[in-house]
Write a protein that holds these residues in place. Structure first.
Motif, short mmCIF file in Angstrom:
data_model
loop_
_atom_site.label_atom_id
_atom_site.label_comp_id
_atom_site.label_asym_id
_atom_site.label_seq_id
_atom_site.Cartn_x
_atom_site.Cartn_y
_atom_site.Cartn_z
N SER A 3 0.83 -1.30 0.17
CA SER A 3 0.01 0.35 -0.38
C SER A 3 1.17 1.23 -0.13
CB SER A 3 -0.98 0.30 1.24
OG SER A 3 -1.63 -1.33 0.49
N LEU A 4 0.50 2.49 -0.76
CA LEU A 4 1.44 3.76 -0.98
C LEU A 4 0.92 4.56 0.69
CD1 LEU A 4 0.29 4.63 -4.16
CD2 LEU A 4 1.97 3.68 -3.56
N ALA A 5 0.51 4.15 1.19
CA ALA A 5 0.47 5.06 2.12
C ALA A 5 -0.59 4.33 3.69
CB ALA A 5 -0.29 6.38 2.69
N PRO A 6 -0.56 4.95 4.61
CA PRO A 6 -1.16 3.80 5.52
C PRO A 6 -2.92 3.42 5.30
CG PRO A 6 0.81 5.44 7.04
CD PRO A 6 0.29 5.80 5.55
N GLN A 7 -3.31 3.19 5.54
CA GLN A 7 -4.62 3.42 5.02
C GLN A 7 -5.89 2.40 7.04
OE1 GLN A 7 -6.10 4.24 2.48
NE2 GLN A 7 -3.74 4.60 2.47
N ALA A 8 -6.99 2.68 6.60
CA ALA A 8 -8.06 2.38 7.85
C ALA A 8 -8.01 0.79 7.59
CB ALA A 8 -9.23 2.74 7.49
N PRO A 9 -8.45 0.41 8.18
CA PRO A 9 -8.66 -1.37 8.33
C PRO A 9 -10.50 -0.89 6.90
CG PRO A 9 -8.70 -0.09 10.92
CD PRO A 9 -8.89 0.85 9.94
N PRO A 10 -10.06 -2.07 6.33
CA PRO A 10 -11.11 -2.31 5.47
C PRO A 10 -12.61 -2.35 5.76
CG PRO A 10 -9.32 -4.08 5.33
CD PRO A 10 -9.31 -2.92 6.08
N ALA A 11 -13.52 -2.10 5.62
CA ALA A 11 -14.69 -3.04 5.82
C ALA A 11 -15.13 -4.41 5.54
CB ALA A 11 -16.12 -1.94 4.83
N PRO A 12 -15.70 -5.04 6.25
CA PRO A 12 -16.39 -6.04 5.86
C PRO A 12 -16.82 -6.24 4.33
CG PRO A 12 -17.05 -5.66 8.05
CD PRO A 12 -16.58 -4.19 6.94
N ALA A 225 -3.02 3.93 -13.85
CA ALA A 225 -2.94 2.88 -12.37
C ALA A 225 -3.75 1.87 -12.54
CB ALA A 225 -2.74 3.61 -11.38
N PHE A 226 -5.33 2.08 -12.68
CA PHE A 226 -5.17 1.04 -12.65
C PHE A 226 -5.44 0.09 -13.86
CE2 PHE A 226 -9.58 -1.99 -13.34
CZ PHE A 226 -9.91 -2.37 -12.26
N ARG A 310 3.58 5.77 -8.80
CA ARG A 310 3.81 7.27 -9.61
C ARG A 310 2.11 7.84 -10.00
NH1 ARG A 310 4.01 11.72 -12.91
NH2 ARG A 310 3.42 10.00 -15.33
N ARG A 311 1.59 7.17 -10.19
CA ARG A 311 0.15 7.61 -10.42
C ARG A 311 -0.52 7.54 -10.22
NH1 ARG A 311 -0.56 9.63 -16.45
NH2 ARG A 311 0.64 10.07 -17.57
N THR A 312 -1.10 6.84 -9.38
CA THR A 312 -2.27 6.91 -7.29
C THR A 312 -1.67 8.21 -7.06
OG1 THR A 312 -1.49 4.12 -7.92
CG2 THR A 312 -2.50 5.60 -5.68
N GLU A 313 0.01 7.66 -6.69
CA GLU A 313 0.28 9.02 -5.77
C GLU A 313 -0.05 10.80 -6.56
OE1 GLU A 313 4.59 8.74 -5.43
OE2 GLU A 313 4.42 7.47 -3.02
N SER A 314 0.25 10.82 -7.66
CA SER A 314 -0.53 11.52 -8.43
C SER A 314 -1.80 12.18 -7.94
CB SER A 314 -0.11 12.11 -9.90
OG SER A 314 -0.31 12.83 -10.33
N ALA A 315 -2.51 11.07 -8.11
CA ALA A 315 -4.29 11.32 -7.78
C ALA A 315 -5.25 11.38 -6.47
CB ALA A 315 -5.16 9.63 -8.45
N LEU A 316 -3.42 10.64 -5.64
CA LEU A 316 -3.73 11.35 -4.07
C LEU A 316 -3.93 12.61 -3.85
CD1 LEU A 316 -2.38 8.40 -2.41
CD2 LEU A 316 -5.08 8.80 -3.11
N LEU A 335 -9.81 2.96 -1.32
CA LEU A 335 -10.06 2.57 -2.59
C LEU A 335 -8.98 2.39 -3.59
CD1 LEU A 335 -12.53 0.91 -3.86
CD2 LEU A 335 -13.10 3.69 -4.62
N ALA A 336 -8.84 3.90 -3.42
CA ALA A 336 -7.67 4.11 -4.57
C ALA A 336 -6.22 2.96 -4.42
CB ALA A 336 -6.74 5.45 -4.93
N ALA A 337 -5.80 3.25 -3.28
CA ALA A 337 -4.74 2.23 -2.86
C ALA A 337 -5.17 0.72 -3.26
CB ALA A 337 -4.43 1.73 -1.23
N ALA A 338 -6.50 0.02 -2.62
CA ALA A 338 -6.34 -0.97 -3.48
C ALA A 338 -6.45 -1.32 -4.72
CB ALA A 338 -7.78 -1.04 -2.18
#
Length: 344
Positions: A3-12, A225-226, A310-316, A335-338
């Protein structure tokens, strides 16, 4: 990839945007498909992944509707207001998949025959056209004040998307293309629709033009990125996961981003790959393995992984500094990281 950055725990059940999309969008899609004649509706339901009882079987990823809903929430709106835009973008997405499979001659998608392989080319073309028509009908019947401008933006998006698809087909016939040409094509073919989804969500939230532009850039970068992840999977993906034969892009001699990066690198591995791509006959299994190894040795895989990051970081970064809803913004980042990691 990590993952590109720390993320909140995913929802079920996965990232919250996808959970929300899976709850809100399939019933609306079914209602619009039901307007078609039964035979055409059955084909469209097959493409969308609905079973005979009306529920989702595989249902696709619903990434674009999820981004639209989360963009609406992040911009301070009610996500449920943007359902019509979500339906429109998912219908357009599936229309392009139907037509793309015909143009590429792909016989498998999501572990089963593509629409044209199952129902024939003429019927599949009509189904794609019907999905396009329903997308615009969805927006023209929506009384929300954002619907007219969203419909206008969708027409422009389709023009850009079609241009990207044309370049993708044309590039397959050229002896070589540059990385700049490849990325520009991906922005049009794959980035434009995700950019539209995010912009539409912000529009339905009543966001100002400057915000809508930044949401559009967020989605466009994420869309590239996708697609780059898809390009990697088209060479090294497990068929049990991708639903397509192993090495399908190499077998079709597609000039995907890893291939273009490899061919542009020079050296023995690039020359070996160019020789294989220049053969007029189909590549055998040994040659496909050599081609995949050549792409990797020539740096195509590493370049693509770096560009995804790079593209994902640019998006954020596009959304930084905006006064967004904190929870929804965090969900967008997750969602972007996922989407880049394919962790769901």
């Amino acid at each position: 990839m990590s993952s590109l950055a720390p993320q909140a725990p995913p929802a079920p059940g996965g990232p919250r945007g996808l959970v929300m999309a899976r709850a809100l969008i399939p019933p609306a899609l079914r209602a619009w498909i039901a307007r078609l004649d039964p035979e055409l509706a059955a084909l469209c339901c097959y493409q969308l992944g609905f079973d005979a009882a009306g529920g989702p079987r595989d249902g696709g990823k619903l990434l674009r509707p999820a981004l639209c809903l989360l963009s609406a929430a992040a911009a301070g709106g009610d996500p449920s207001d943007a359902v019509s835009a979500c339906v429109a973008v998912e219908l357009i997405h599936n229309a392009t998949l139907v037509h793309d499979d015909i143009m590429d001659g792909d016989k498998l998608r999501r572990h089963r025959p593509t629409a044209w392989a199952r129902f024939g080319v003429p019927a599949a073309i009509l189904a794609g056209d019907a999905l396009l028509a329903l997308a615009f009908e969805t927006l023209t019947e929506d009384p929300h004040p954002a619907a007219p401008v969203t419909a206008a933006e969708l027409t422009r998006t389709l023009r850009v998307l079609s241009s990207g698809q044309e370049r993708d087909l044309r590039y397959e016939r050229l002896p070589s293309i540059t990385l700049r040409q490849c990325l520009s094509m991906l922005e049009a073919k794959s980035g434009s629709l995700l950019g539209f989804a995010c912009r539409a969500g912000a529009s339905y939230a009543g966001a100002p033009p400057e915000w809508r532009g930044r949401f559009s850039g967020f989605g466009t970068d994420l869309g590239v990125a996708f697609q780059l992840v898809d390009d990697l999977l088209g060479i090294w993906g497990d068929p049990r996961v991708t639903g397509k034969p192993a090495g399908s892009d190499l077998r079709a001699r597609k000039k995907s981003a890893p291939v273009v990066a490899a061919l542009s690198s020079g050296g023995a591995a690039a020359a070996r790959l160019a020789e294989l791509y220049g053969k007029r006959r189909p590549l055998n299994q040994r040659e496909l393995r050599v081609a995949a190894k050549s792409v990797e040795q020539a740096g195509g895989r590493d370049w693509t992984l770096g560009e995804i990051r790079r593209r994902t970081e640019s998006a954020l970064e596009r959304l930084e500094g905006l006064d967004l809803d904190h929870a929804a913004h965090a969900d967008l980042r997750q969602l972007a990281a996922a989407a880049a990691d394919r962790a769901w």
